[in-house]
Design an enzyme around this catalytic site. Structure first.
Site, PDB file in Angstrom:
ATOM      1  N   SER A 112       0.791  -1.216   0.000  1.00 43.60           N
ATOM      2  CA  SER A 112       0.000   0.000   0.000  1.00 43.60           C
ATOM      3  C   SER A 112       0.833   1.279   0.000  1.00 43.60           C
ATOM      4  O   SER A 112       1.637   1.506  -0.879  1.00 43.60           O
ATOM      5  CB  SER A 112      -0.959  -0.042   1.177  1.00 43.60           C
ATOM      6  OG  SER A 112      -1.893   0.976   1.055  1.00 43.60           O
ATOM      7  N   HIS A 113       0.662   2.080   1.042  1.00 45.34           N
ATOM      8  CA  HIS A 113       1.312   3.385   1.128  1.00 45.34           C
ATOM      9  C   HIS A 113       2.721   3.282   1.701  1.00 45.34           C
ATOM     10  O   HIS A 113       3.400   4.299   1.827  1.00 45.34           O
ATOM     11  CB  HIS A 113       0.473   4.287   2.030  1.00 45.34           C
ATOM     12  CG  HIS A 113       0.247   3.649   3.365  1.00 45.34           C
ATOM     13  ND1 HIS A 113      -0.602   2.585   3.522  1.00 45.34           N
ATOM     14  CD2 HIS A 113       0.794   3.879   4.568  1.00 45.34           C
ATOM     15  CE1 HIS A 113      -0.582   2.188   4.779  1.00 45.34           C
ATOM     16  NE2 HIS A 113       0.268   2.960   5.444  1.00 45.34           N
ATOM     17  N   ASP A 276      -2.278   6.533  -3.423  1.00 39.37           N
ATOM     18  CA  ASP A 276      -1.119   5.900  -2.779  1.00 39.37           C
ATOM     19  C   ASP A 276      -0.497   4.807  -3.640  1.00 39.37           C
ATOM     20  O   ASP A 276      -0.833   4.654  -4.811  1.00 39.37           O
ATOM     21  CB  ASP A 276      -1.524   5.340  -1.415  1.00 39.37           C
ATOM     22  CG  ASP A 276      -2.442   4.145  -1.540  1.00 39.37           C
ATOM     23  OD1 ASP A 276      -3.198   4.086  -2.541  1.00 39.37           O
ATOM     24  OD2 ASP A 276      -2.415   3.259  -0.677  1.00 39.37           O
ATOM     25  N   ASP A 278      -0.829   1.588  -4.017  1.00 43.22           N
ATOM     26  CA  ASP A 278      -1.647   0.613  -4.746  1.00 43.22           C
ATOM     27  C   ASP A 278      -2.992   1.186  -5.199  1.00 43.22           C
ATOM     28  O   ASP A 278      -3.851   0.442  -5.671  1.00 43.22           O
ATOM     29  CB  ASP A 278      -1.867  -0.646  -3.896  1.00 43.22           C
ATOM     30  CG  ASP A 278      -2.630  -0.360  -2.613  1.00 43.22           C
ATOM     31  OD1 ASP A 278      -2.575   0.786  -2.122  1.00 43.22           O
ATOM     32  OD2 ASP A 278      -3.292  -1.281  -2.101  1.00 43.22           O
ATOM     33  N   ASP A 280      -5.576   2.684  -3.603  1.00 44.34           N
ATOM     34  CA  ASP A 280      -6.859   2.633  -2.888  1.00 44.34           C
ATOM     35  C   ASP A 280      -7.097   3.833  -1.983  1.00 44.34           C
ATOM     36  O   ASP A 280      -8.220   4.098  -1.588  1.00 44.34           O
ATOM     37  CB  ASP A 280      -7.052   1.301  -2.140  1.00 44.34           C
ATOM     38  CG  ASP A 280      -5.937   0.990  -1.162  1.00 44.34           C
ATOM     39  OD1 ASP A 280      -5.003   1.813  -1.031  1.00 44.34           O
ATOM     40  OD2 ASP A 280      -5.983  -0.092  -0.537  1.00 44.34           O
ATOM     41  N   ARG A 281      -6.037   4.562  -1.640  1.00 44.80           N
ATOM     42  CA  ARG A 281      -6.231   5.739  -0.780  1.00 44.80           C
ATOM     43  C   ARG A 281      -6.354   7.007  -1.612  1.00 44.80           C
ATOM     44  O   ARG A 281      -5.921   7.031  -2.769  1.00 44.80           O
ATOM     45  CB  ARG A 281      -5.032   5.917   0.151  1.00 44.80           C
ATOM     46  CG  ARG A 281      -4.873   4.796   1.124  1.00 44.80           C
ATOM     47  CD  ARG A 281      -3.752   5.097   2.082  1.00 44.80           C
ATOM     48  NE  ARG A 281      -3.735   4.064   3.104  1.00 44.80           N
ATOM     49  CZ  ARG A 281      -3.284   4.241   4.336  1.00 44.80           C
ATOM     50  NH1 ARG A 281      -2.800   5.391   4.702  1.00 44.80           N
ATOM     51  NH2 ARG A 281      -3.309   3.255   5.208  1.00 44.80           N
ATOM     52  N   LYS A 375     -11.379   0.051  -1.021  1.00 38.73           N
ATOM     53  CA  LYS A 375     -11.455   1.501  -1.135  1.00 38.73           C
ATOM     54  C   LYS A 375     -10.815   1.886  -2.454  1.00 38.73           C
ATOM     55  O   LYS A 375     -10.042   1.119  -3.020  1.00 38.73           O
ATOM     56  CB  LYS A 375     -10.799   2.175   0.054  1.00 38.73           C
ATOM     57  CG  LYS A 375      -9.366   1.777   0.337  1.00 38.73           C
ATOM     58  CD  LYS A 375      -8.961   2.388   1.666  1.00 38.73           C
ATOM     59  CE  LYS A 375      -7.509   2.152   2.008  1.00 38.73           C
ATOM     60  NZ  LYS A 375      -7.268   0.805   2.546  1.00 38.73           N
TER      61      LYS A 375
END
Ligand code: G16
Length: 542
Positions: A112-113, A276, A278, A280-281, A375
C-alpha cells in the site's frame, strides 16, 4: 511439470490490517513467499478449475512474486489466471476484475502506502470472490496453516512473459495477460458523468493529480487526461517506479507536501488530489482547503446522488470506528443506516454485499462504494469532480456550506511511528486498566462519559471482533481513541485519534490543532505517551 517442494514454517506470517506486510529481505528468505501463498491455497476450498486474479502495485519484488504465484496457482489446480500486464493491477482494479470475471479470488501484491525498494516493504493479500479482502476467519486460517506448512506445489516452467497481452497455457492452466486499466476506466465511466466533468475542464477548471510514482499513474493518465480532457501534465509523477522514486507513496500532508503547497498558493488549481502505492487511498485538496478523509466521506455521501451511479440515493453509510462522526450526521439527515466497524476495509464487505451500505470510508484516506469491494482512490477523486461539475461551486464553498449545515467535526490523527513494541503494548494495557474508572472523571472542562475497548458484532455473519481500539468519549461528543496500527513493518505505530464537534458556524475557522488542544492534552494525561514511548511529539500529524 508439477513439483512438490519440502519446506519449513515461519512463525511470523500473521496477516495484519490488510494482508501480510514485511520488509523485502524477509520476503526474500527461502520459500517465504511460497509458504504464505501455499498457506492461502490450503485455507481455501473448491477452487479447482476456477479463475484467480493476480496483480500488484509494481513495487520492488512484484515481478518475482507474480511469477511464483502464477506457477503455484497452476500446480494447485486453478483453471485460469488473469494477470495485469507487467504484473500491474491497482487494488481497486483487481477488485473489479475479480467481480467482473467472476473469479474465485485474487492475490494482490502490495504494501500500500508503505515505501518500496530492496530494503523497504512488500506485501501479499488474498481477496475473496466478492472482490474484497479476506475476512478474519480466512486470514486466521492462513496464519494457522503457515505455522505448520511442510510443503508447497509449484509448476516447473520458465518465467511467463507478462509484458504482452494474450493467452498462454502451463500445466493445464490458462494465463491471460490483461490490460490493467481498461476494465477499470470503463467502470468509472459507467458511474460518473464524464461529459459534465469534461465540460467543466474545458471551461477552464484546473485539476492536478499526483500519482506519487505509484500504480495510479496509468489509470489517471487514461481517465483524467485522455477521457476527461485535462491538459497534459495534469497528472504528475505518473510513471510507476519500483521504489516510488524513493518517497513514501502515502497521500497525506507530510508525503504529498508539494501538492499541498501548490493548492495553498494564490494561483492554485481548482482541485488537487493524490493516491497511494496501490491506488486505494486518496487525498483531496480544494483551492485553499485540505479536506480531511472523514469530512470527505461525509461530503461525498451528502452529494453522491448528483452522480449518475448514485442517483437513486444511498442505502447506508459505513465508517471505521476511529473515523469522525461527520458521516453520522449526514446519515441521520438522509434517514439511512450508519454502521461503525473496526479499522480495515474487510469489515465493510458484508455490509456492501447485503446492500446495507452504499458508501464507506475511513480516516486513513480511504473512501469507496459498492462498485468494488476495496477503497478506491480515483473513484473518490472522480466523485468529487462530478459533484463540483454539477454544483458549480468551489470545493471551499462546498466544505463551508457542509459545516454550516451539519456542524464541523474537528479531527486529527497523531501517529507515533516505530515505537518500541513492548512500550506500545504497555501503553494500551495501561489504558485498558483505566477503562472502569475513567467514566465520570473530569479533566478541566472535559468530563468522561464512557470508555471502552471497541468490539464489533458483525450484523450479517455475527462474528465478533474484540480489542479494536480504546475509546474515551467525553460529554458533548468529543472523543479520543487509541489503537496500534496493523500495517507497520517495524516496531509499533501508536495512533491517537482526536475529535471535537463544533455546531457553531462562527467557530468553524479555528486551526485544527488549536481547536483540539485541550483534548490533545487530556490524551497525554491519560495515556502518558511521552514517558511511555520516549517521544516528545508525534512523527506524523494528519
Ligand atoms: C489498510 C486497510 C485500511 C486501514 C489502514 C490503516 O489500508 O485496508 O482499512 O484503515 O490499513 O490501518 P492501520 O491503522 O492498522 O495501519 P492500506 O491503504 O494500507 O491498505
Amino acid at each position: 511439470m508439477i513439483r512438490t517442494v519440502t519446506t519449513t514454517p515461519y512463525g511470523d506470517q500473521k496477516p495484519g490490517t490488510s494482508g501480510l506486510r514485511k520488509k523485502v529481505p524477509v520476503f526474500q528468505q527461502k520459500n517465504y513467499a511460497e509458504n504464505f501463498i501455499q498457506s492461502i491455497f490450503d485455507s481455501l476450498e473448491g477452487f479447482q478449475g476456477e479463475t484467480l486474479v493476480i496483480g500488484g502495485d509494481g513495487r520492488f519484488y512484484n515481478r518475482e512474486v507474480i511469477q511464483i504465484a502464477i506457477k503455484m496457482a497452476a500446480a494447485n489446480g486453478f483453471g485460469r489466471v488473469l494477470v495485469g500486464r507487467g504484473g500491474i493491477l491497482s487494488t481497486p482494479a483487481a477488485s473489479n476484475v475479480i467481480r467482473k470475471y467472476k473469479a474465485f479470488g485474487g492475490i494482490v501484491l502490495s504494501a500500500s502506502h508503505n515505501p518500496g525498494g530492496p530494503t523497504e516493504d512488500f506485501g501479499i493479500k488474498y481477496n475473496i470472490g466478492n472482490g474484497g479482502p479476506a475476512p478474519e476467519k480466512i486470514t486466521d486460517a492462513i496464519f494457522a496453516r503457515s505455522k505448520v506448512i511442510d510443503s508447497y506445489k509449484i509448476s516447473d516452467v520458465a518465467d511467463i512473459n507478462l509484458d504482452a497481452e494474450g493467452t498462454q497455457d502451463i500445466d493445464g492452466m490458462t494465463i491471460t495477460v490483461i490490460d490493467p486499466v481498461a476494465d477499470y476506466a470503463e467502470l468509472m465511466e459507467s458511474l460518473f458523468d464524464f461529459g459534465a466533468i469534461r465540460k467543466m475542464i474545458e471551461g477552464g477548471f484546473r485539476v492536478v493529480f499526483d500519482a506519487m510514482s505509484a500504480v495510479t499513474g496509468p489509470y489517471a493518465k487514461e481517465i483524467i487526461e485522455k477521457r476527461l480532457g485535462a491538459p497534459k501534465g495534469s497528472v504528475m509523477n505518473f510513471i510507476p517506479l519500483p521504489d516510488f522514486g524513493g518517497h513514501h507513496p502515502d497521500p497525506n500532508l507530510v508525503h504529498a507536501r508539494a501538492l499541498y503547497e501548490t493548492m495553498m498558493a494564490p494561483d492554485a488549481p481548482d482541485f488537487g488530489a493524490a493516491s497511494d502505492g496501490d491506488g486505494d487511498r486518496n487525498l483531496v485538496i480544494g483551492r485553499g482547503i485540505f479536506i480531511t478523509p472523514s469530512d470527505s466521506l461525509a461530503m461525498l455521501a451528502a452529494n453522491a446522488h448528483l452522480a449518475p451511479g448514485y442517483a437513486k440515493g444511498l442505502a447506508g453509510i459505513a465508517r471505521s470506528m476511529p473515523t469522525s462522526g461527520a458521516a453520522d450526521r449526514v446519515a441521520e439527515k438522509l434517514g439511512i443506516g450508519i454502521y461503525e466497524t473496526p479499522t480495515g476495509w474487510k469489515f465493510f464487505g458484508n455490509l456492501l454485499d447485503e446492500g446495507m451500505a452504499t458508501i464507506c470510508g475511513e480516516e486513513s484516506a480511504g473512501t469507496g462504494s459498492n462498485h468494488v469491494r476495496e477503497k478506491d482512490g480515483l473513484w473518490a477523486v472522480l466523485l468529487w469532480l462530478n459533484i463540483l461539475a454539477v454544483r458549480k461551486e468551489s470545493a471551499l464553498d462546498i466544505v463551508k456550506n457542509h459545516w454550516a449545515t451539519y456542524g464541523r467535526n474537528y479531527y486529527s490523527r497523531h501517529d507515533y511511528e516505530e515505537v518500541d513494541s513492548d512500550a506500545a503494548n504497555g501503553l494500551i494495557a495501561n489504558l485498558r486498566d483505566q477503562l472502569a474508572t475513567l467514566p465520570g472523571k473530569s479533566f478541566g472542562a472535559l468530563k468522561v462519559a464512557t470508555a471502552d475497548d471497541f468490539a464489533y458484532n458483525d450484523p450479517v455473519d455475527h462474528s465478533v471482533s474484540k480489542n479494536q481500539g480504546i475509546r474515551i468519549l467525553f460529554e458533548g461528543g468529543s472523543r479520543v481513541v487509541f489503537r496500534l496500527s496493523g500495517t507497520g513493518t517495524s516496531g509499533a505505530t501508536l495512533r491517537v485519534y482526536i475529535e471535537r464537534f463544533e455546531p457553531d458556524a462562527s467557530r468553524h475557522d479555528i486551526e485544527t490543532q488549536t481547536a483540539l488542544a485541550d483534548l490533545i492534552a487530556v490524551a497525554e494525561e491519560i495515556a502518558s505517551i511521552k514517558t511511555r514511548t520516549g517521544r516528545t511529539e508525534p512523527s506524523v500529524i494528519t
